[in-house]
Design a protein around this motif. Structure first.
Motif, short mmCIF file in Angstrom:
data_model
loop_
_atom_site.label_atom_id
_atom_site.label_comp_id
_atom_site.label_asym_id
_atom_site.label_seq_id
_atom_site.Cartn_x
_atom_site.Cartn_y
_atom_site.Cartn_z
N TRP A 36 -9.97 4.88 14.96
CA TRP A 36 -9.52 5.45 13.70
C TRP A 36 -10.37 4.93 12.54
N SER A 37 -10.66 3.63 12.52
CA SER A 37 -11.45 3.10 11.41
C SER A 37 -12.91 3.55 11.55
N ILE A 64 -10.98 12.10 4.55
CA ILE A 64 -10.23 10.87 4.78
C ILE A 64 -8.79 11.06 4.31
N PHE A 65 -8.68 11.70 3.13
CA PHE A 65 -7.35 11.95 2.58
C PHE A 65 -6.95 13.38 2.88
N SER A 90 -11.66 -5.25 -0.16
CA SER A 90 -10.42 -4.50 0.08
C SER A 90 -9.41 -4.77 -1.04
N TYR A 91 -9.58 -5.89 -1.75
CA TYR A 91 -8.67 -6.17 -2.86
C TYR A 91 -9.12 -5.42 -4.12
N PHE A 97 -11.32 3.71 1.15
CA PHE A 97 -11.11 3.38 2.56
C PHE A 97 -12.36 3.59 3.41
N MET A 126 -14.50 0.58 2.97
CA MET A 126 -13.71 -0.56 3.46
C MET A 126 -13.77 -0.63 4.98
N MET A 127 -13.59 0.52 5.64
CA MET A 127 -13.65 0.54 7.11
C MET A 127 -15.07 0.24 7.59
N ALA A 135 -15.43 -3.46 7.42
CA ALA A 135 -14.67 -4.15 8.47
C ALA A 135 -15.40 -4.04 9.80
N ALA A 149 -10.81 -8.81 9.05
CA ALA A 149 -11.22 -7.46 9.43
C ALA A 149 -10.03 -6.69 10.02
N TYR A 187 -1.54 8.62 4.15
CA TYR A 187 -2.62 9.11 5.00
C TYR A 187 -2.88 8.22 6.21
#
Lengths: 298, 295
Positions: A38-39, A50-51, A255-256, A262, A265-266, A269, B121, B134
């Protein structure tokens, strides 16, 4: 006739069991893997997909823009390098000092062998949280370093330096313990022969015994690397200089600060997971051995 | 005789030389800090200027500190949900995957992968998985007509979210530990019970489960020790919120010490927490000692 039908019944039952096993195991494994998938898909999707509701699994077109964004918004490349340096230093120091001490405790006789080893072993139980604040104090007050005088006052010592992470972890008790247990399994007669032939103690360790511990070194190295790469709280405490931040700190800050980005961010990660994943693929069997060891021995 | 004693002396000197770096670092970064932690907890040390002896006042303050006890309660809640689920699920997965085939290897690998990720992570990925609109989880619940909650921002579900993430990260390694434990159960026990006509459930109830007791105990104490030191996931996922519902003792100590610079008081808190952790470590040590003597 009768036995044949019983046999075919048993075979059918076993086949059904196998099918059921594959279904259940696949569902569980897929569920565990799904967050990764998913990420990964999110990191490759254009923003508007994404949205999207309902969830749009596959992107209409794959894009690497989120990876570019992640690396340009924050200096991820620098963080990556810092983390790599710290993790590798952790591995090198722990393998060397851990095996050197582990060898001494396992193979050499000296008066304080058992008492000292017991103290080290007992210290493994001391939780990190209790030494967190005083370790910071000690690092800040190391004399003659970071603007400190001979009493350790006036400057910031080793705080804000990579040494604040490398030194406290350079010879972990676990590394000593782990290597000692491995050296214990090796025979003593090679040592005696080498001594008769006049080899020095360090040479016996370095040239005869250490090469035999390669599997143990690999396991220990992997675990030390993983621990160093994934460390978060202690680096966050001692490294304030943004140029010295680690990848975990960078990811958390990202992420903060960019709570709705996203895609990047992904991407970040996944980049933070990648080195461990590569290590795992290359050295899988050592990973599993290490867990079995820590599981059995505590 | 003389020669051999001399040889021994040489060996001992080299041994001390070999362990010097380790002992030096151990002295500076473990022994000194432990004693200092105790001393600091009786002072009002604040990094910048003061370090005065204040007697027991930090400890007195701590008794009435409702936030501190709330963090302990939070971790307690976390533990009583997390530990049984952790044991149940990792044992079930291990039982399922305790057979030999190429596919099983792949299944084990897929279950193990989450343990490789850093807490940061993993938490980052799960912020997105748990997104109220979402996110993956609520998307799934939507397929069944269920409207999922805003996992991370509601007090009733924030801790559950952290439990989910940490479970995801820990099942794989506990599965491996259980698989090792299962391999240690002698085959003749199963064979003789089969002759006695025991079914699969009986075999689990009367052979597997009792034989795995040391493993289960070890997994439990290790999870409790881990739970008491929970920080990373709470910091990244929820920042301790909402309304301190996911604030943990380590989180509080970190804030008290390094944000508010009240290091004396933070040291006292750390000492109390350390005693709790130590209690479980001792149990753990006793158990693994009983299994196989180390020294």
């Amino acid at each position: 006739m009768h036995t044949a039908s019983i046999q075919s019944y048993a075979r059918r039952k076993r086949a059904l069991g196998t099918v059921l096993f594959y279904i259940v195991a696949s569902i569980i494994s897929l569920a565990m893997f799904l967050p990764f998938l998913w990420s990964l898909l999110t990191s490759l999707k254009p923003d508007d997909e994404i949205f999207a509701l309902p969830i749009k699994w596959l992107p209409s077109q794959f894009t690497l823009e989120h990876y570019r964004d992640a690396f340009t918004t924050v200096p991820f490349f620098k963080y990556f390098g810092n983390s790599l340096y710290l993790a590798v230093m952790g591995v090198v120091t722990n393998l060397f000092f851990g095996s050197l001490s582990g060898y001494a405790f396992a193979k050499l006789s000296f008066k304080l062998n058992k008492p000292l080893f017991r103290v080290l072993l007992a210290a493994m139980m001391i939780p990190g949280v209790v030494t967190m604040i005083p370790s910071f104090y000690v690092l800040m007050h190391i004399p003659f370093i970071g603007g400190n005088d001979w009493l350790g006052n006036g400057g910031h010592g080793l705080v804000n330096s990579f040494w604040a992470i490398i030194l406290p972890g350079a010879s972990g008790t676990f590394a000593v313990f782990f290597m000692r247990q491995f050296f214990l399994t090796l025979p003593n007669d090679m040592m005696e022969v080498a001594r008769i032939e006049g080899a020095g103690e360090f040479r016996i360790f370095w040239q005869i015994y250490l090469p035999l511990t390669k599997p143990a070194l690999a396991t220990l190295g992997i675990f030390t690397f993983q621990a160093g790469w994934n460390a978060f709280l202690w680096p966050m405490i001692v490294l304030n200089d943004p140029a010295k931040h680690t990848i975990q700190m960078g990811l958390q800050a990202f992420s903060y600060n960019y709570q709705t980005d996203f895609g990047p961010m992904m991407a970040g990660a996944l980049v933070a997971i990648l080195p461990i994943l590569i290590l795992f693929v290359l050295l899988q069997k050592y990973f599993v051995q290490g867990i079995a060891f820590s599981g059995v021995k505590g | 005789m003389f020669r051999s004693r001399n040889l021994h002396g040489h060996q001992a000197r080299m041994a001390y030389l070999f362990i010097t770096p380790t002992l030096l670092l151990f002295g500076i970064f473990t022994v000194i800090p432990v004693f200092m932690a105790f001393y600091l907890s009786f002072t009002n040390y604040d990094v910048l200027s003061r370090m005065d002896w204040v007697g027991f006042s930090n400890y007195k303050k701590l008794v009435g500190d409702s936030l501190l006890w709330q963090t302990f309660l939070n971790v307690f809640y976390y533990t009583i949900v997390f530990v049984p689920l952790n044991i149940l699920l990792s044992l079930l997965i291990a039982l399922l995957l305790n057979r030999a085939s190429r596919a099983v290897k792949l299944f084990r690998t897929l279950n193990y992968l989450p343990t490789l990720t850093s807490a940061v992570a993993a938490a980052t990925v799960w912020i997105w998985v748990l997104h109220p609109e979402y996110g993956l989880l609520n998307g799934f619940l939507g397929y069944f007509g269920v409207t999922g909650p805003a996992w991370l921002s509601e007090t009733s579900t924030a801790m559950l979210s952290i439990i989910m993430v940490t479970l995801w990260q820990s099942l794989g390694s506990n599965m491996i530990i259980y698989l090792a434990g299962l391999q240690g159960v002698p085959d003749y026990l199963y064979e003789s019970s089969k002759l006695d006509g025991a079914n699969a459930f009986h075999r689990f109830r009367y052979i597997t489960w009792p034989q795995l007791r040391p493993t289960t105990f070890l997994v439990s104490t290790m999870s409790i020790i881990g739970a008491l030191q929970l920080f990373d996931q709470a910091f990244v996922l929820t920042q301790g919120g909402p309304a301190n519902a996911t604030k943990t003792p380590v989180y509080l100590i970190y804030q008290q010490g390094f944000n508010q610079l009240d290091m004396g008081y933070a040291s006292a808190q750390a000492f109390v927490l350390a005693l709790c952790i130590l209690a479980f470590s001792l149990i753990n040590m006793k158990l693994s000692r009983a299994e196989e003597p180390i020294v």
